[in-house]
Design a protein around this motif. Structure first.
Motif, short mmCIF file in Angstrom:
data_model
loop_
_atom_site.label_atom_id
_atom_site.label_comp_id
_atom_site.label_asym_id
_atom_site.label_seq_id
_atom_site.Cartn_x
_atom_site.Cartn_y
_atom_site.Cartn_z
N MET A 61 0.73 -1.33 -0.11
CA MET A 61 -0.07 -0.04 0.05
C MET A 61 0.91 1.21 -0.13
O MET A 61 0.37 2.15 -0.64
N PRO A 62 1.83 1.08 0.74
CA PRO A 62 2.78 2.76 0.69
C PRO A 62 3.07 2.96 -0.78
O PRO A 62 3.13 4.25 -1.33
N ASP A 63 3.40 1.96 -1.69
CA ASP A 63 3.73 2.26 -2.95
C ASP A 63 2.78 2.93 -3.73
O ASP A 63 2.92 3.98 -4.44
N VAL A 64 1.58 2.27 -3.71
CA VAL A 64 0.53 2.98 -4.56
C VAL A 64 -0.03 4.29 -4.08
O VAL A 64 -0.40 5.19 -4.55
N MET A 65 -0.06 4.54 -2.78
CA MET A 65 -0.34 5.70 -1.98
C MET A 65 0.67 6.74 -2.45
O MET A 65 0.34 7.75 -2.49
N ALA A 66 1.87 6.15 -2.40
CA ALA A 66 3.01 7.32 -2.98
C ALA A 66 2.70 7.67 -4.31
O ALA A 66 2.79 8.74 -4.65
N TRP A 67 2.25 6.88 -5.17
CA TRP A 67 2.06 7.19 -6.59
C TRP A 67 0.87 8.09 -6.58
O TRP A 67 0.88 9.16 -7.43
N PHE A 68 -0.09 7.92 -5.80
CA PHE A 68 -1.34 8.55 -5.72
C PHE A 68 -0.92 10.07 -5.58
O PHE A 68 -1.38 11.08 -6.03
N ASP A 69 -0.20 10.10 -4.29
CA ASP A 69 0.28 11.55 -3.72
C ASP A 69 0.97 12.44 -4.91
O ASP A 69 0.68 13.35 -5.26
N HIS A 70 2.09 11.61 -5.54
CA HIS A 70 2.79 12.18 -6.51
C HIS A 70 1.89 12.65 -7.82
O HIS A 70 1.91 13.66 -8.25
N THR A 71 0.84 11.99 -8.00
CA THR A 71 0.04 12.29 -9.12
C THR A 71 -1.02 13.42 -8.89
O THR A 71 -1.56 14.04 -10.02
N SER A 124 -6.28 -2.82 -6.63
CA SER A 124 -7.47 -3.57 -5.64
C SER A 124 -7.44 -3.22 -4.25
O SER A 124 -8.43 -2.58 -3.83
N LYS A 125 -6.22 -3.24 -3.65
CA LYS A 125 -6.07 -2.88 -2.28
C LYS A 125 -6.23 -1.56 -1.99
O LYS A 125 -6.63 -1.10 -0.95
N PHE A 126 -5.90 -0.61 -2.99
CA PHE A 126 -5.93 0.67 -2.93
C PHE A 126 -7.61 1.23 -2.78
O PHE A 126 -7.89 1.97 -2.01
N ILE A 127 -8.24 0.51 -3.50
CA ILE A 127 -9.78 0.69 -3.37
C ILE A 127 -10.28 0.18 -2.28
O ILE A 127 -10.91 0.84 -1.34
N SER A 128 -10.04 -1.18 -1.75
CA SER A 128 -10.42 -1.81 -0.42
C SER A 128 -9.96 -1.41 0.70
O SER A 128 -10.90 -1.58 1.63
N THR A 129 -8.84 -0.75 0.77
CA THR A 129 -8.32 -0.26 2.06
C THR A 129 -8.63 1.19 2.17
O THR A 129 -8.20 1.77 3.37
N MET A 130 -9.29 1.85 1.29
CA MET A 130 -9.61 3.48 1.68
C MET A 130 -10.65 3.62 2.63
O MET A 130 -11.17 4.69 2.64
N GLY A 131 -11.50 2.46 2.80
CA GLY A 131 -12.62 2.90 3.66
C GLY A 131 -12.16 2.56 5.03
O GLY A 131 -11.04 3.17 5.77
N GLU A 132 -12.84 1.97 5.81
CA GLU A 132 -12.49 1.78 7.18
C GLU A 132 -11.44 0.75 7.47
O GLU A 132 -12.01 -0.35 7.92
N SER A 133 -10.15 1.04 7.08
CA SER A 133 -9.26 -0.19 7.28
C SER A 133 -8.11 0.21 7.90
O SER A 133 -7.64 1.45 7.94
#
Length: 279
Positions: free
Chosen positions: A1-11, A193-202
């Motif tokens: 998750m840190p990787d895809v969140m880092a990509w998201f923040d960068h974009t 897939s995990k980016f979506i599933s963990t952005m709720g109450e996770s």
């Protein structure tokens, strides 16, 4: 998750719209129990079979098609930017997005699934933006009456929140496929897939808490599959089954309707079987 969140923040750097990562969570979006993990939102998940076709004893070749990267394709959707606010005007504002309490219209078509998906209950329901817009599109096409909106929780919205991330991941995925790099393809699938599933109450993603986004993205994936079923139906194919986010079964020459391939807009065959052969 840190990787895809880092990509998201960068974009998101230099973006026109600043989104909220931790707005207050509505009671409607909170889980009712630890085991079920359910809240009040209906996402429109498909689990439909054409009973009339399945009852026909005539053997017919059926193709099971797979929609590529369904959750990644769903990144193209209207997402609320800030905190959701309540409105009971019963009018949909296309510049806003969120969740809506509606009375769904009747669905009188036996050869095409309802845009609401596999909902067993009747009566009013809370749905997300993609499902509402899909119902409104069906109304414009004369397929059903308009849904009656009772109240909504929405915020100003844009389709561009995840657009740069979607394009980045799609490009990396495309290059990995071209290079035969299956490890990267599977890693990317897990990432978005995990980016979506963990952005709720996770507890697995502490950098964003948007259960409204999670529901909207899932609903968009289901809506995208429904649109593919509708496209097949309009082209004269017989829709046999529509399941989950990515599985569409049809009778007919599907390659005249869809492009075969692994890109986001393509479809690929999973298997061929004969329906009615055992009768």
């Amino acid at each position: 998750m840190p990787d895809v969140m880092a990509w998201f923040d960068h974009t998101r750097k230099g973006s026109r719209y600043e989104h909220s990562s931790f707005p207050p969570v509505l009671d409607l979006l909170k889980k009712t129990g630890q085991k079920s993990g359910a809240d009040a939102i209906w996402e429109g998940r498909q689990n439909w079979k054409n009973t009339a076709v399945r009852a026909d004893a005539t053997p017919r070749e059926t193709i099971a098609l797979d929609a590529n990267a369904a959750y990644l394709a769903a990144f193209k959707t209207h997402l609320p930017i800030g905190q959701l606010t309540w409105n009971d005007s019963q009018v949909h504002d296309p510049k806003r997005a969120g969740i809506h309490h509606i009375t769904p219209p009747a669905w009188p078509h036996e050869d095409l699934p309802s845009p609401l998906g596999d909902r067993r209950k009747t009566g009013d329901v809370w749905i997300t933006e993609p499902t509402l817009r899909l119902l409104q599109r069906c109304t414009q096409d004369g397929l059903c009456d308009p849904p009656l909106i009772h109240e909504s929780w929405t915020s100003g919205a844009t389709e561009n929140v995840l657009e740069k991330l979607r394009r980045t991941l799609a490009q990396v995925r495309r290059e990995a496929i071209e290079n035969g790099d299956d490890v990267t393809v599977e890693y990317l699938k897990s990432a978005y897939s995990k980016f979506i599933s963990t952005m709720g109450e996770s507890t697995y993603n502490r950098e964003i808490r948007r259960p409204d986004w999670m529901h909207i993205l899932r609903s968009q994936a289901y809506a995208n599959l429904w649109l593919k079923a509708r496209k097949a139906h309009q082209a004269g194919l017989v829709v046999v089954e529509v399941t989950g986010t990515d599985e569409l079964h049809v009778h007919g020459d599907w390659q005249q309707v869809f492009t075969e391939g692994r890109d986001l807009s393509d479809m690929k065959p999973k298997r061929t079987y004969t329906l009615g052969a055992d009768r």
